[in-house]
Design a protein around this motif. Structure first.
Motif, mmCIF file in Angstrom:
data_model
loop_
_atom_site.group_PDB
_atom_site.id
_atom_site.type_symbol
_atom_site.label_atom_id
_atom_site.label_comp_id
_atom_site.label_asym_id
_atom_site.label_seq_id
_atom_site.Cartn_x
_atom_site.Cartn_y
_atom_site.Cartn_z
ATOM 1 N N ALA A 157 32.344 36.569 44.783
ATOM 2 C CA ALA A 157 31.752 37.343 45.275
ATOM 3 C C ALA A 157 31.822 37.203 47.356
ATOM 4 O O ALA A 157 31.746 38.230 47.791
ATOM 5 C CB ALA A 157 29.748 37.642 44.890
ATOM 6 N N ALA A 181 35.154 37.350 48.214
ATOM 7 C CA ALA A 181 35.787 39.302 48.363
ATOM 8 C C ALA A 181 35.593 39.312 50.013
ATOM 9 O O ALA A 181 35.798 39.840 50.163
ATOM 10 C CB ALA A 181 34.997 39.418 47.255
ATOM 11 N N ALA A 182 34.058 38.777 50.273
ATOM 12 C CA ALA A 182 33.148 40.029 51.454
ATOM 13 C C ALA A 182 33.988 38.936 52.836
ATOM 14 O O ALA A 182 34.468 39.582 53.310
ATOM 15 C CB ALA A 182 31.972 38.752 51.408
ATOM 16 N N ALA A 235 37.202 40.376 52.837
ATOM 17 C CA ALA A 235 37.752 41.898 53.153
ATOM 18 C C ALA A 235 37.674 41.769 54.757
ATOM 19 O O ALA A 235 38.626 43.278 55.327
ATOM 20 C CB ALA A 235 36.424 42.701 52.631
ATOM 21 N N TYR A 293 30.266 42.256 46.590
ATOM 22 C CA TYR A 293 31.270 42.348 45.988
ATOM 23 C C TYR A 293 30.679 42.071 44.545
ATOM 24 O O TYR A 293 30.100 40.328 44.208
ATOM 25 C CB TYR A 293 32.631 41.359 46.156
ATOM 26 C CG TYR A 293 33.211 42.262 47.040
ATOM 27 C CD1 TYR A 293 34.495 42.836 46.530
ATOM 28 C CD2 TYR A 293 32.711 42.405 48.978
ATOM 29 C CE1 TYR A 293 35.192 44.246 47.555
ATOM 30 C CE2 TYR A 293 33.909 43.070 49.418
ATOM 31 C CZ TYR A 293 35.049 44.059 48.769
ATOM 32 O OH TYR A 293 35.422 44.896 49.880
ATOM 33 N N ASP A 294 30.944 42.857 43.300
ATOM 34 C CA ASP A 294 30.304 42.881 42.118
ATOM 35 C C ASP A 294 31.491 42.502 41.124
ATOM 36 O O ASP A 294 30.984 42.768 39.620
ATOM 37 C CB ASP A 294 29.019 43.540 42.190
ATOM 38 C CG ASP A 294 29.164 45.188 41.574
ATOM 39 O OD1 ASP A 294 30.495 45.367 42.106
ATOM 40 O OD2 ASP A 294 28.078 46.009 41.214
ATOM 41 N N GLU A 316 34.824 52.904 41.123
ATOM 42 C CA GLU A 316 33.689 52.456 41.651
ATOM 43 C C GLU A 316 33.575 53.987 41.981
ATOM 44 O O GLU A 316 33.629 54.891 42.582
ATOM 45 C CB GLU A 316 34.630 51.523 42.237
ATOM 46 C CG GLU A 316 35.286 50.420 42.193
ATOM 47 C CD GLU A 316 37.013 51.084 41.551
ATOM 48 O OE1 GLU A 316 37.421 51.564 42.167
ATOM 49 O OE2 GLU A 316 36.649 50.134 40.183
ATOM 50 N N VAL A 340 39.210 47.308 48.403
ATOM 51 C CA VAL A 340 39.502 46.921 47.433
ATOM 52 C C VAL A 340 40.323 45.673 47.684
ATOM 53 O O VAL A 340 41.642 45.654 48.796
ATOM 54 C CB VAL A 340 39.827 48.105 46.381
ATOM 55 C CG1 VAL A 340 41.389 46.636 45.143
ATOM 56 C CG2 VAL A 340 39.868 48.974 45.784
ATOM 57 N N LEU A 389 39.203 42.360 43.504
ATOM 58 C CA LEU A 389 37.203 42.244 43.615
ATOM 59 C C LEU A 389 36.998 44.009 44.244
ATOM 60 O O LEU A 389 37.606 44.119 44.965
ATOM 61 C CB LEU A 389 37.294 41.285 44.924
ATOM 62 C CG LEU A 389 37.610 40.011 43.582
ATOM 63 C CD1 LEU A 389 37.962 38.724 44.398
ATOM 64 C CD2 LEU A 389 36.578 39.133 43.103
ATOM 65 N N ARG A 390 35.966 44.292 43.684
ATOM 66 C CA ARG A 390 35.423 45.650 43.891
ATOM 67 C C ARG A 390 33.841 45.801 44.568
ATOM 68 O O ARG A 390 33.464 44.440 43.330
ATOM 69 C CB ARG A 390 36.036 46.293 42.803
ATOM 70 C CG ARG A 390 37.363 46.678 42.582
ATOM 71 C CD ARG A 390 37.656 47.384 41.848
ATOM 72 N NE ARG A 390 39.502 47.046 41.501
ATOM 73 C CZ ARG A 390 40.341 48.071 40.934
ATOM 74 N NH1 ARG A 390 39.382 48.553 39.840
ATOM 75 N NH2 ARG A 390 41.364 48.088 40.238
ATOM 76 N N VAL A 391 33.673 46.743 44.927
ATOM 77 C CA VAL A 391 31.820 46.916 44.947
ATOM 78 C C VAL A 391 32.243 47.831 43.852
ATOM 79 O O VAL A 391 32.320 49.261 44.011
ATOM 80 C CB VAL A 391 31.814 47.130 46.429
ATOM 81 C CG1 VAL A 391 29.937 47.924 46.285
ATOM 82 C CG2 VAL A 391 32.133 46.191 47.499
ATOM 83 N N SER A 392 31.022 47.818 42.706
ATOM 84 C CA SER A 392 31.176 49.317 41.700
ATOM 85 C C SER A 392 30.384 50.514 42.226
ATOM 86 O O SER A 392 30.411 51.290 42.204
ATOM 87 C CB SER A 392 30.585 48.434 40.914
ATOM 88 O OG SER A 392 29.392 48.196 41.202
#
Ligand SMILES: O=C(O)CCC(=O)C(=O)O
Length: 213
Positions: A92, A95-96, A99, A111-112, A133, A139, A208-211
């Motif tokens: 996570a 990913a941050a 981004a 990011y979850d 999402e 993404v 990697l994504r945020v749901s």
């Protein structure tokens, strides 16, 4: 063989950025080793069946949330039914950082979701949108192993206009803002092009994504 021209950071479309060689060789090795461990059962690497009765050629597993053509779930509903493994904190955080490196701004939400795709020499992924999402955070996509042709299009149609980008091991690709719902896919893998020291036959993609779920 070295490239004639260096590969540089490039905005492929407004909101979509390619950052070559973002992960150094040690980070790539660590991520491949972690993917190998996560890919084991329960809720490990599986073949995804599509609603039309076919199957995806890229095999996949999730962390944090399990994705299937039915949407997101907390268990491998179209696999062994086991609870999905948790999203690792380090992933996570990675990913941050990714981004922020691409967009220049921090992402407010955590990011979850990690979806890990494994491509052998003949695997590919058709043009699609990432739209299951409920959050609009960018993404983040990391490539490991063999290079591929990544096709990045537009939010309106799975056909042209699109741009083909070569993604190599260690490359980062981020799409958000006006590009968040762009169609994209992987028409081709370049077998045997990954760094030998990774010991990986094929290509791994960690998306990697945020749901927002
Ligand atoms: O393998 C890739 O680079 C793309 C993966 C992808 O499009 C997805 O998981 O939705």
């Amino acid at each position: 063989m070295g490239a004639l021209f260096g590969r540089e950071r490039r905005e492929i479309a407004p909101g979509a950025v390619h950052l070559p060689d973002w992960l150094d060789p040690d980070a790539q090795r660590e991520l491949v080793a972690a993917c190998r461990a996560w890919a084991r059962p329960p809720a490990g690497l599986r073949t995804v069946r599509t609603p039309g009765g076919g199957q995806m050629t890229a095999r996949q597993f999730g962390l944090g949330w399990h994705w299937s053509p039915r949407g997101y779930a907390r268990t491998a509903v179209d696999g062994d039914g086991a609870p999905v493994k948790p999203m690792p904190t380090e992933l996570a955080e990675l990913a941050a950082r990714a981004a922020q490196a691409a967009t220049g701004a921090p992402v407010a939400a955590a990011y979850d979701i990690a979806l890990v795709n494994f491509y052998d020499a003949d695997a590919r992924m058709g043009m699609h949108q990432d739209r299951d999402e409920e959050a609009d955070a960018p993404v983040v996509s990391l490539s490991l192993g063999d290079a591929c042709v990544f096709r990045f299009g537009n939010p309106h149609t799975r056909t042209k206009p699109y741009t083909d980008v070569e993604l190599h091991s260690g490359d980062l690709f981020v799409f958000g803002g006006p590009a968040r719902l762009a169609f994209h896919g992987v028409p081709r893998i370049r077998p045997g092009t990954g760094p030998a020291e990774l010991g990986l036959t094929g290509r791994l993609n960690v998306t990697l994504r945020v749901s927002g779920l």
